[in-house]
Design an enzyme around this catalytic site. Structure first.
Site, short mmCIF file in Angstrom:
data_model
loop_
_atom_site.label_atom_id
_atom_site.label_comp_id
_atom_site.label_asym_id
_atom_site.label_seq_id
_atom_site.Cartn_x
_atom_site.Cartn_y
_atom_site.Cartn_z
N LEU A 92 -25.14 -41.16 114.36
CA LEU A 92 -25.92 -40.94 112.08
C LEU A 92 -27.39 -40.35 112.59
O LEU A 92 -28.03 -40.08 113.04
CB LEU A 92 -26.14 -41.69 111.62
CG LEU A 92 -24.59 -43.02 111.65
CD1 LEU A 92 -25.25 -44.13 110.87
CD2 LEU A 92 -23.77 -42.64 109.84
N ASP A 93 -27.25 -39.16 111.57
CA ASP A 93 -28.95 -37.97 111.57
C ASP A 93 -30.27 -39.82 111.51
O ASP A 93 -29.59 -40.29 110.68
CB ASP A 93 -28.71 -37.50 110.25
CG ASP A 93 -27.79 -37.04 110.25
OD1 ASP A 93 -26.83 -36.19 111.27
OD2 ASP A 93 -27.16 -36.02 109.37
N ARG A 94 -31.12 -38.70 112.18
CA ARG A 94 -32.10 -39.57 111.92
C ARG A 94 -32.45 -40.46 110.60
O ARG A 94 -32.95 -41.68 110.54
CB ARG A 94 -33.64 -39.28 112.35
CG ARG A 94 -35.14 -39.93 112.14
CD ARG A 94 -35.58 -39.04 113.01
NE ARG A 94 -36.57 -37.63 112.23
CZ ARG A 94 -37.26 -37.97 112.17
NH1 ARG A 94 -38.89 -38.37 112.43
NH2 ARG A 94 -37.94 -36.74 111.39
#
Ligand code: URA
Length: 230
Positions: A94-96
């Site tokens: 998952l993106d930051r």
């Protein structure tokens, strides 16, 4: 093999019959005897580690955490939220700034299967974006969006709110291209303000607060393991 999380005996036999299983480099046959301490058994090239108990956790990832084991720049990682003695790793990414459901396990075989594009496990995201979703934009998201690396597969899109230059959508996709939902939305003129993964195949986030995690129930684990063999 069943003990290593490959599912029922019948499924293990099917894997052997289709030539996916090797023992010490040789294609296994039904009835082969294996010493788990000494023999090297692989399925689709991935080593089985039956001596290690498999663990599965569902984390509700907060924003600001990197989905990796260690960050070279010292930023906080999702693994800092997990206090378990086993050597675990996150499944997929998952993106930051994306929040929500992240599976964490020590089961390399399951992780590989779930991340493999051919497997196509459904991932559902709640999207909050600025911009107005037009009928054309909605149709494009549902049909497939052209990104640099090619066209995305059709997405399931439910419009929950779309007014005053703001919209809330539920988007379900089966692929896992980098920043896929953000880029798909950008193409139709939406800028994501908040992105939360709410479901991963049979799993959902219910009852797990942001920043905390829980072990999967035996039924959830069984569903996941069976799903990998569909
Ligand atoms: N799509 C994105 O754009 N970001 C994520 O983190 C997951 C899916």
């Amino acid at each position: 093999m069943a003990a290593a999380g490959l599912g029922s005996r019948r499924r293990c036999e099917a894997a052997i019959e289709s030539g996916r299983v090797r023992v010490n480099g040789r294609t296994a046959e039904l009835g082969d005897r294996v010493d788990v301490e000494r023999d090297r058994v692989t399925v689709d090239g991935i080593p089985l580690e039956p001596q290690q108990e498999k663990k599965y956790f569902l984390l509700n990832k907060p924003p600001g955490y990197i989905t990796t084991l260690k960050d070279t720049r010292g930023r906080p990682t999702v693994m800092e939220l997990i206090e378990e003695k086993e050597r675990l790793f996150p499944v997929g990414r998952l993106d930051r700034d994306t929040r929500g459901l992240l599976l964490v396990t020590n089961d390399g075989y399951l992780a590989h299967k779930l991340m493999h594009p051919s497997h196509g496990i459904e991932k559902t995201y709640m999207v909050e974006a600025s911009g107005a979703l037009t009928p054309g934009g909605l149709a494009a998201l549902r049909k497939g969006i052209m990104l640099e690396e090619g066209k995305t597969a059709p997405a399931k899109v439910k419009v929950i709110f779309n007014r005053g230059g703001r919209c809330v959508l539920e988007v379900a996709i089966r692929e896992g291209k980098k920043r896929q939902v953000r880029r798909m939305c950008a193409v139709v003129g939406l800028e994501i303000q908040d992105l939360v993964r709410t479901r991963l195949g049979p799993l959902d986030l219910k009852g797990v607060e942001e920043g905390s995690y829980r072990a999967l129930t035996p039924n959830e684990t069984k569903d996941l393991l069976e799903l990998e063999e569909e």
